[in-house]
Motif scaffolding. Sequence first.
Motif, PDB file in Angstrom:
ATOM      1  N   GLU A 121      10.496 -11.861  -2.699  1.00 56.15           N
ATOM      2  CA  GLU A 121      10.975 -10.662  -3.737  1.00 56.15           C
ATOM      3  C   GLU A 121      10.280  -9.619  -3.186  1.00 56.15           C
ATOM      4  OE1 GLU A 121      11.061  -9.948  -8.404  1.00 56.15           O
ATOM      5  OE2 GLU A 121      11.354 -11.998  -7.821  1.00 56.15           O
ATOM      6  N   GLU A 122      11.113  -8.273  -3.248  1.00 58.15           N
ATOM      7  CA  GLU A 122      10.599  -6.999  -2.661  1.00 58.15           C
ATOM      8  C   GLU A 122      10.019  -6.547  -3.925  1.00 58.15           C
ATOM      9  OE1 GLU A 122      12.673  -2.789  -1.538  1.00 58.15           O
ATOM     10  OE2 GLU A 122      13.359  -4.657  -0.620  1.00 58.15           O
ATOM     11  N   VAL A 123       8.817  -5.765  -3.640  1.00 60.05           N
ATOM     12  CA  VAL A 123       7.903  -5.181  -4.661  1.00 60.05           C
ATOM     13  C   VAL A 123       7.819  -3.322  -4.150  1.00 60.05           C
ATOM     14  CG1 VAL A 123       6.927  -7.357  -5.548  1.00 60.05           C
ATOM     15  CG2 VAL A 123       5.798  -5.653  -3.598  1.00 60.05           C
ATOM     16  N   SER A 124       7.156  -2.896  -5.202  1.00 60.15           N
ATOM     17  CA  SER A 124       7.169  -1.406  -5.166  1.00 60.15           C
ATOM     18  C   SER A 124       6.107  -0.941  -4.063  1.00 60.15           C
ATOM     19  CB  SER A 124       7.041  -0.606  -6.410  1.00 60.15           C
ATOM     20  OG  SER A 124       5.724  -1.057  -6.951  1.00 60.15           O
ATOM     21  N   GLY A 125       5.114  -1.729  -4.021  1.00 61.57           N
ATOM     22  CA  GLY A 125       4.057  -1.486  -3.222  1.00 61.57           C
ATOM     23  C   GLY A 125       2.976  -0.586  -3.811  1.00 61.57           C
ATOM     24  N   GLU A 126       3.011  -0.662  -5.204  1.00 59.18           N
ATOM     25  CA  GLU A 126       2.208   0.054  -6.047  1.00 59.18           C
ATOM     26  C   GLU A 126       1.172  -0.984  -6.497  1.00 59.18           C
ATOM     27  OE1 GLU A 126       4.184   2.593  -8.779  1.00 59.18           O
ATOM     28  OE2 GLU A 126       4.907   3.684  -7.330  1.00 59.18           O
ATOM     29  N   ASP A 186     -17.273   6.594  -1.693  1.00 51.07           N
ATOM     30  CA  ASP A 186     -17.764   6.941  -3.092  1.00 51.07           C
ATOM     31  C   ASP A 186     -16.922   7.216  -3.921  1.00 51.07           C
ATOM     32  OD1 ASP A 186     -17.354   9.122  -1.295  1.00 51.07           O
ATOM     33  OD2 ASP A 186     -18.803  10.204  -2.098  1.00 51.07           O
ATOM     34  N   GLU A 187     -15.390   7.572  -3.486  1.00 50.81           N
ATOM     35  CA  GLU A 187     -14.374   7.788  -4.284  1.00 50.81           C
ATOM     36  C   GLU A 187     -13.490   6.684  -4.928  1.00 50.81           C
ATOM     37  OE1 GLU A 187     -11.997  10.532  -2.125  1.00 50.81           O
ATOM     38  OE2 GLU A 187     -13.829  12.114  -2.052  1.00 50.81           O
ATOM     39  N   VAL A 188     -13.711   5.465  -4.327  1.00 50.88           N
ATOM     40  CA  VAL A 188     -13.012   4.220  -4.904  1.00 50.88           C
ATOM     41  C   VAL A 188     -13.400   4.005  -5.972  1.00 50.88           C
ATOM     42  CG1 VAL A 188     -14.414   2.641  -3.495  1.00 50.88           C
ATOM     43  CG2 VAL A 188     -12.144   2.082  -3.930  1.00 50.88           C
ATOM     44  N   ARG A 189     -12.589   3.362  -6.987  1.00 55.34           N
ATOM     45  CA  ARG A 189     -12.888   2.735  -8.303  1.00 55.34           C
ATOM     46  C   ARG A 189     -12.147   1.564  -8.448  1.00 55.34           C
ATOM     47  NH1 ARG A 189     -16.482   5.566  -7.360  1.00 55.34           N
ATOM     48  NH2 ARG A 189     -16.910   7.634  -8.238  1.00 55.34           N
ATOM     49  N   ILE A 190     -12.736   0.635  -9.543  1.00 57.01           N
ATOM     50  CA  ILE A 190     -11.987  -0.562 -10.017  1.00 57.01           C
ATOM     51  C   ILE A 190     -10.900   0.048 -11.097  1.00 57.01           C
ATOM     52  CG2 ILE A 190     -12.368  -2.638 -11.520  1.00 57.01           C
ATOM     53  CD1 ILE A 190     -13.981  -3.114  -8.912  1.00 57.01           C
ATOM     54  N   GLY A 191      -9.654  -0.498 -10.857  1.00 53.67           N
ATOM     55  CA  GLY A 191      -8.780   0.091 -11.684  1.00 53.67           C
ATOM     56  C   GLY A 191      -8.016   1.386 -11.193  1.00 53.67           C
ATOM     57  N   GLN A 192      -8.449   1.901  -9.956  1.00 54.72           N
ATOM     58  CA  GLN A 192      -7.752   3.234  -9.316  1.00 54.72           C
ATOM     59  C   GLN A 192      -6.354   2.470  -8.691  1.00 54.72           C
ATOM     60  OE1 GLN A 192      -9.971   4.178  -6.281  1.00 54.72           O
ATOM     61  NE2 GLN A 192      -8.592   6.054  -5.768  1.00 54.72           N
ATOM     62  N   ARG A 193      -5.313   3.458  -9.220  1.00 59.43           N
ATOM     63  CA  ARG A 193      -3.981   3.251  -8.873  1.00 59.43           C
ATOM     64  C   ARG A 193      -3.855   3.475  -7.287  1.00 59.43           C
ATOM     65  NH1 ARG A 193      -0.425   1.300 -11.607  1.00 59.43           N
ATOM     66  NH2 ARG A 193       1.433   2.588 -10.700  1.00 59.43           N
ATOM     67  N   VAL A 194      -2.998   2.559  -6.569  1.00 61.57           N
ATOM     68  CA  VAL A 194      -2.974   2.854  -5.176  1.00 61.57           C
ATOM     69  C   VAL A 194      -1.555   2.632  -4.887  1.00 61.57           C
ATOM     70  CG1 VAL A 194      -5.168   2.478  -4.396  1.00 61.57           C
ATOM     71  CG2 VAL A 194      -3.762   0.492  -4.883  1.00 61.57           C
ATOM     72  N   LYS A 195      -0.867   3.008  -3.660  1.00 63.64           N
ATOM     73  CA  LYS A 195       0.317   2.663  -3.142  1.00 63.64           C
ATOM     74  C   LYS A 195       0.341   2.365  -1.804  1.00 63.64           C
ATOM     75  CE  LYS A 195       1.631   7.460  -2.289  1.00 63.64           C
ATOM     76  NZ  LYS A 195       2.447   8.538  -2.737  1.00 63.64           N
ATOM     77  N   VAL A 196       1.303   1.378  -1.138  1.00 66.95           N
ATOM     78  CA  VAL A 196       1.049   1.145   0.295  1.00 66.95           C
ATOM     79  C   VAL A 196       1.531   1.765   1.177  1.00 66.95           C
ATOM     80  CG1 VAL A 196       3.075  -0.425   0.300  1.00 66.95           C
ATOM     81  CG2 VAL A 196       1.195  -1.141   1.478  1.00 66.95           C
ATOM     82  N   GLN A 197       1.131   2.171   2.491  1.00 67.55           N
ATOM     83  CA  GLN A 197       1.601   2.633   3.441  1.00 67.55           C
ATOM     84  C   GLN A 197       1.660   1.361   4.639  1.00 67.55           C
ATOM     85  OE1 GLN A 197      -0.319   6.413   4.497  1.00 67.55           O
ATOM     86  NE2 GLN A 197       0.748   7.385   2.861  1.00 67.55           N
ATOM     87  N   ILE A 198       2.463   1.462   5.552  1.00 70.43           N
ATOM     88  CA  ILE A 198       2.335   0.354   6.779  1.00 70.43           C
ATOM     89  C   ILE A 198       1.929   1.194   7.682  1.00 70.43           C
ATOM     90  CG2 ILE A 198       3.662  -1.159   8.058  1.00 70.43           C
ATOM     91  CD1 ILE A 198       3.273  -1.835   5.061  1.00 70.43           C
ATOM     92  N   VAL A 199       0.790   0.787   8.610  1.00 76.77           N
ATOM     93  CA  VAL A 199       0.554   1.568   9.835  1.00 76.77           C
ATOM     94  C   VAL A 199       0.217   0.983  10.861  1.00 76.77           C
ATOM     95  CG1 VAL A 199      -0.693   3.492   8.332  1.00 76.77           C
ATOM     96  CG2 VAL A 199      -2.002   1.596   8.949  1.00 76.77           C
ATOM     97  N   ASP A 200       0.296   1.384  12.215  1.00 80.26           N
ATOM     98  CA  ASP A 200      -0.210   0.765  13.495  1.00 80.26           C
ATOM     99  C   ASP A 200      -1.626   0.663  13.527  1.00 80.26           C
ATOM    100  OD1 ASP A 200       2.482   0.289  14.310  1.00 80.26           O
ATOM    101  OD2 ASP A 200       2.582   2.638  14.795  1.00 80.26           O
ATOM    102  N   LEU A 201      -1.973  -0.548  13.919  1.00 84.52           N
ATOM    103  CA  LEU A 201      -3.584  -0.870  14.215  1.00 84.52           C
ATOM    104  C   LEU A 201      -3.991  -0.684  15.573  1.00 84.52           C
ATOM    105  CD1 LEU A 201      -6.147  -1.737  12.690  1.00 84.52           C
ATOM    106  CD2 LEU A 201      -5.437  -4.123  13.242  1.00 84.52           C
ATOM    107  N   ALA A 202      -4.415   0.684  15.671  1.00 88.00           N
ATOM    108  CA  ALA A 202      -5.181   0.863  16.929  1.00 88.00           C
ATOM    109  C   ALA A 202      -4.540   0.135  18.263  1.00 88.00           C
ATOM    110  CB  ALA A 202      -6.584   0.632  16.913  1.00 88.00           C
ATOM    111  N   ASP A 203      -3.377   0.568  18.553  1.00 83.16           N
ATOM    112  CA  ASP A 203      -2.733   0.206  19.775  1.00 83.16           C
ATOM    113  C   ASP A 203      -2.762  -1.312  19.904  1.00 83.16           C
ATOM    114  OD1 ASP A 203      -2.028   2.889  20.615  1.00 83.16           O
ATOM    115  OD2 ASP A 203      -4.214   2.955  21.365  1.00 83.16           O
TER     116      ASP A 203
END
Length: 80
Positions: A2-7, A52-69
């Motif tokens: 099932e497709e999801v929002s990526g959030e 030092d900026e990451v926190r438990i409960g922090q809202r995130v969204k997905v991006q699809i990226v290429d992994l180093a060639d």
Amino acid sequence: FEEVSGEGTIYSYIVARQALVPGRKPPFVIALVDIAEEPGVRLSAFVDVEPDEVRIGQRVKVQIVDLADSGFRIPIFVPA
């Protein structure tokens, strides 16, 4: 399947300080992300944020990226 929002929100995370992953220079964040549509369903992924900026409960969204060639595409989360 099932497709999801990526959030989602960060459930837990670690800061990797050794160069163990091609294309990722330490330190970098690896997190368990709760998918917004399916609480309790978690995806382990890199998070593109300073350690030092990451926190438990922090809202995130997905991006699809290429992994180093490598020819691989992976999900990386960024702050929402």
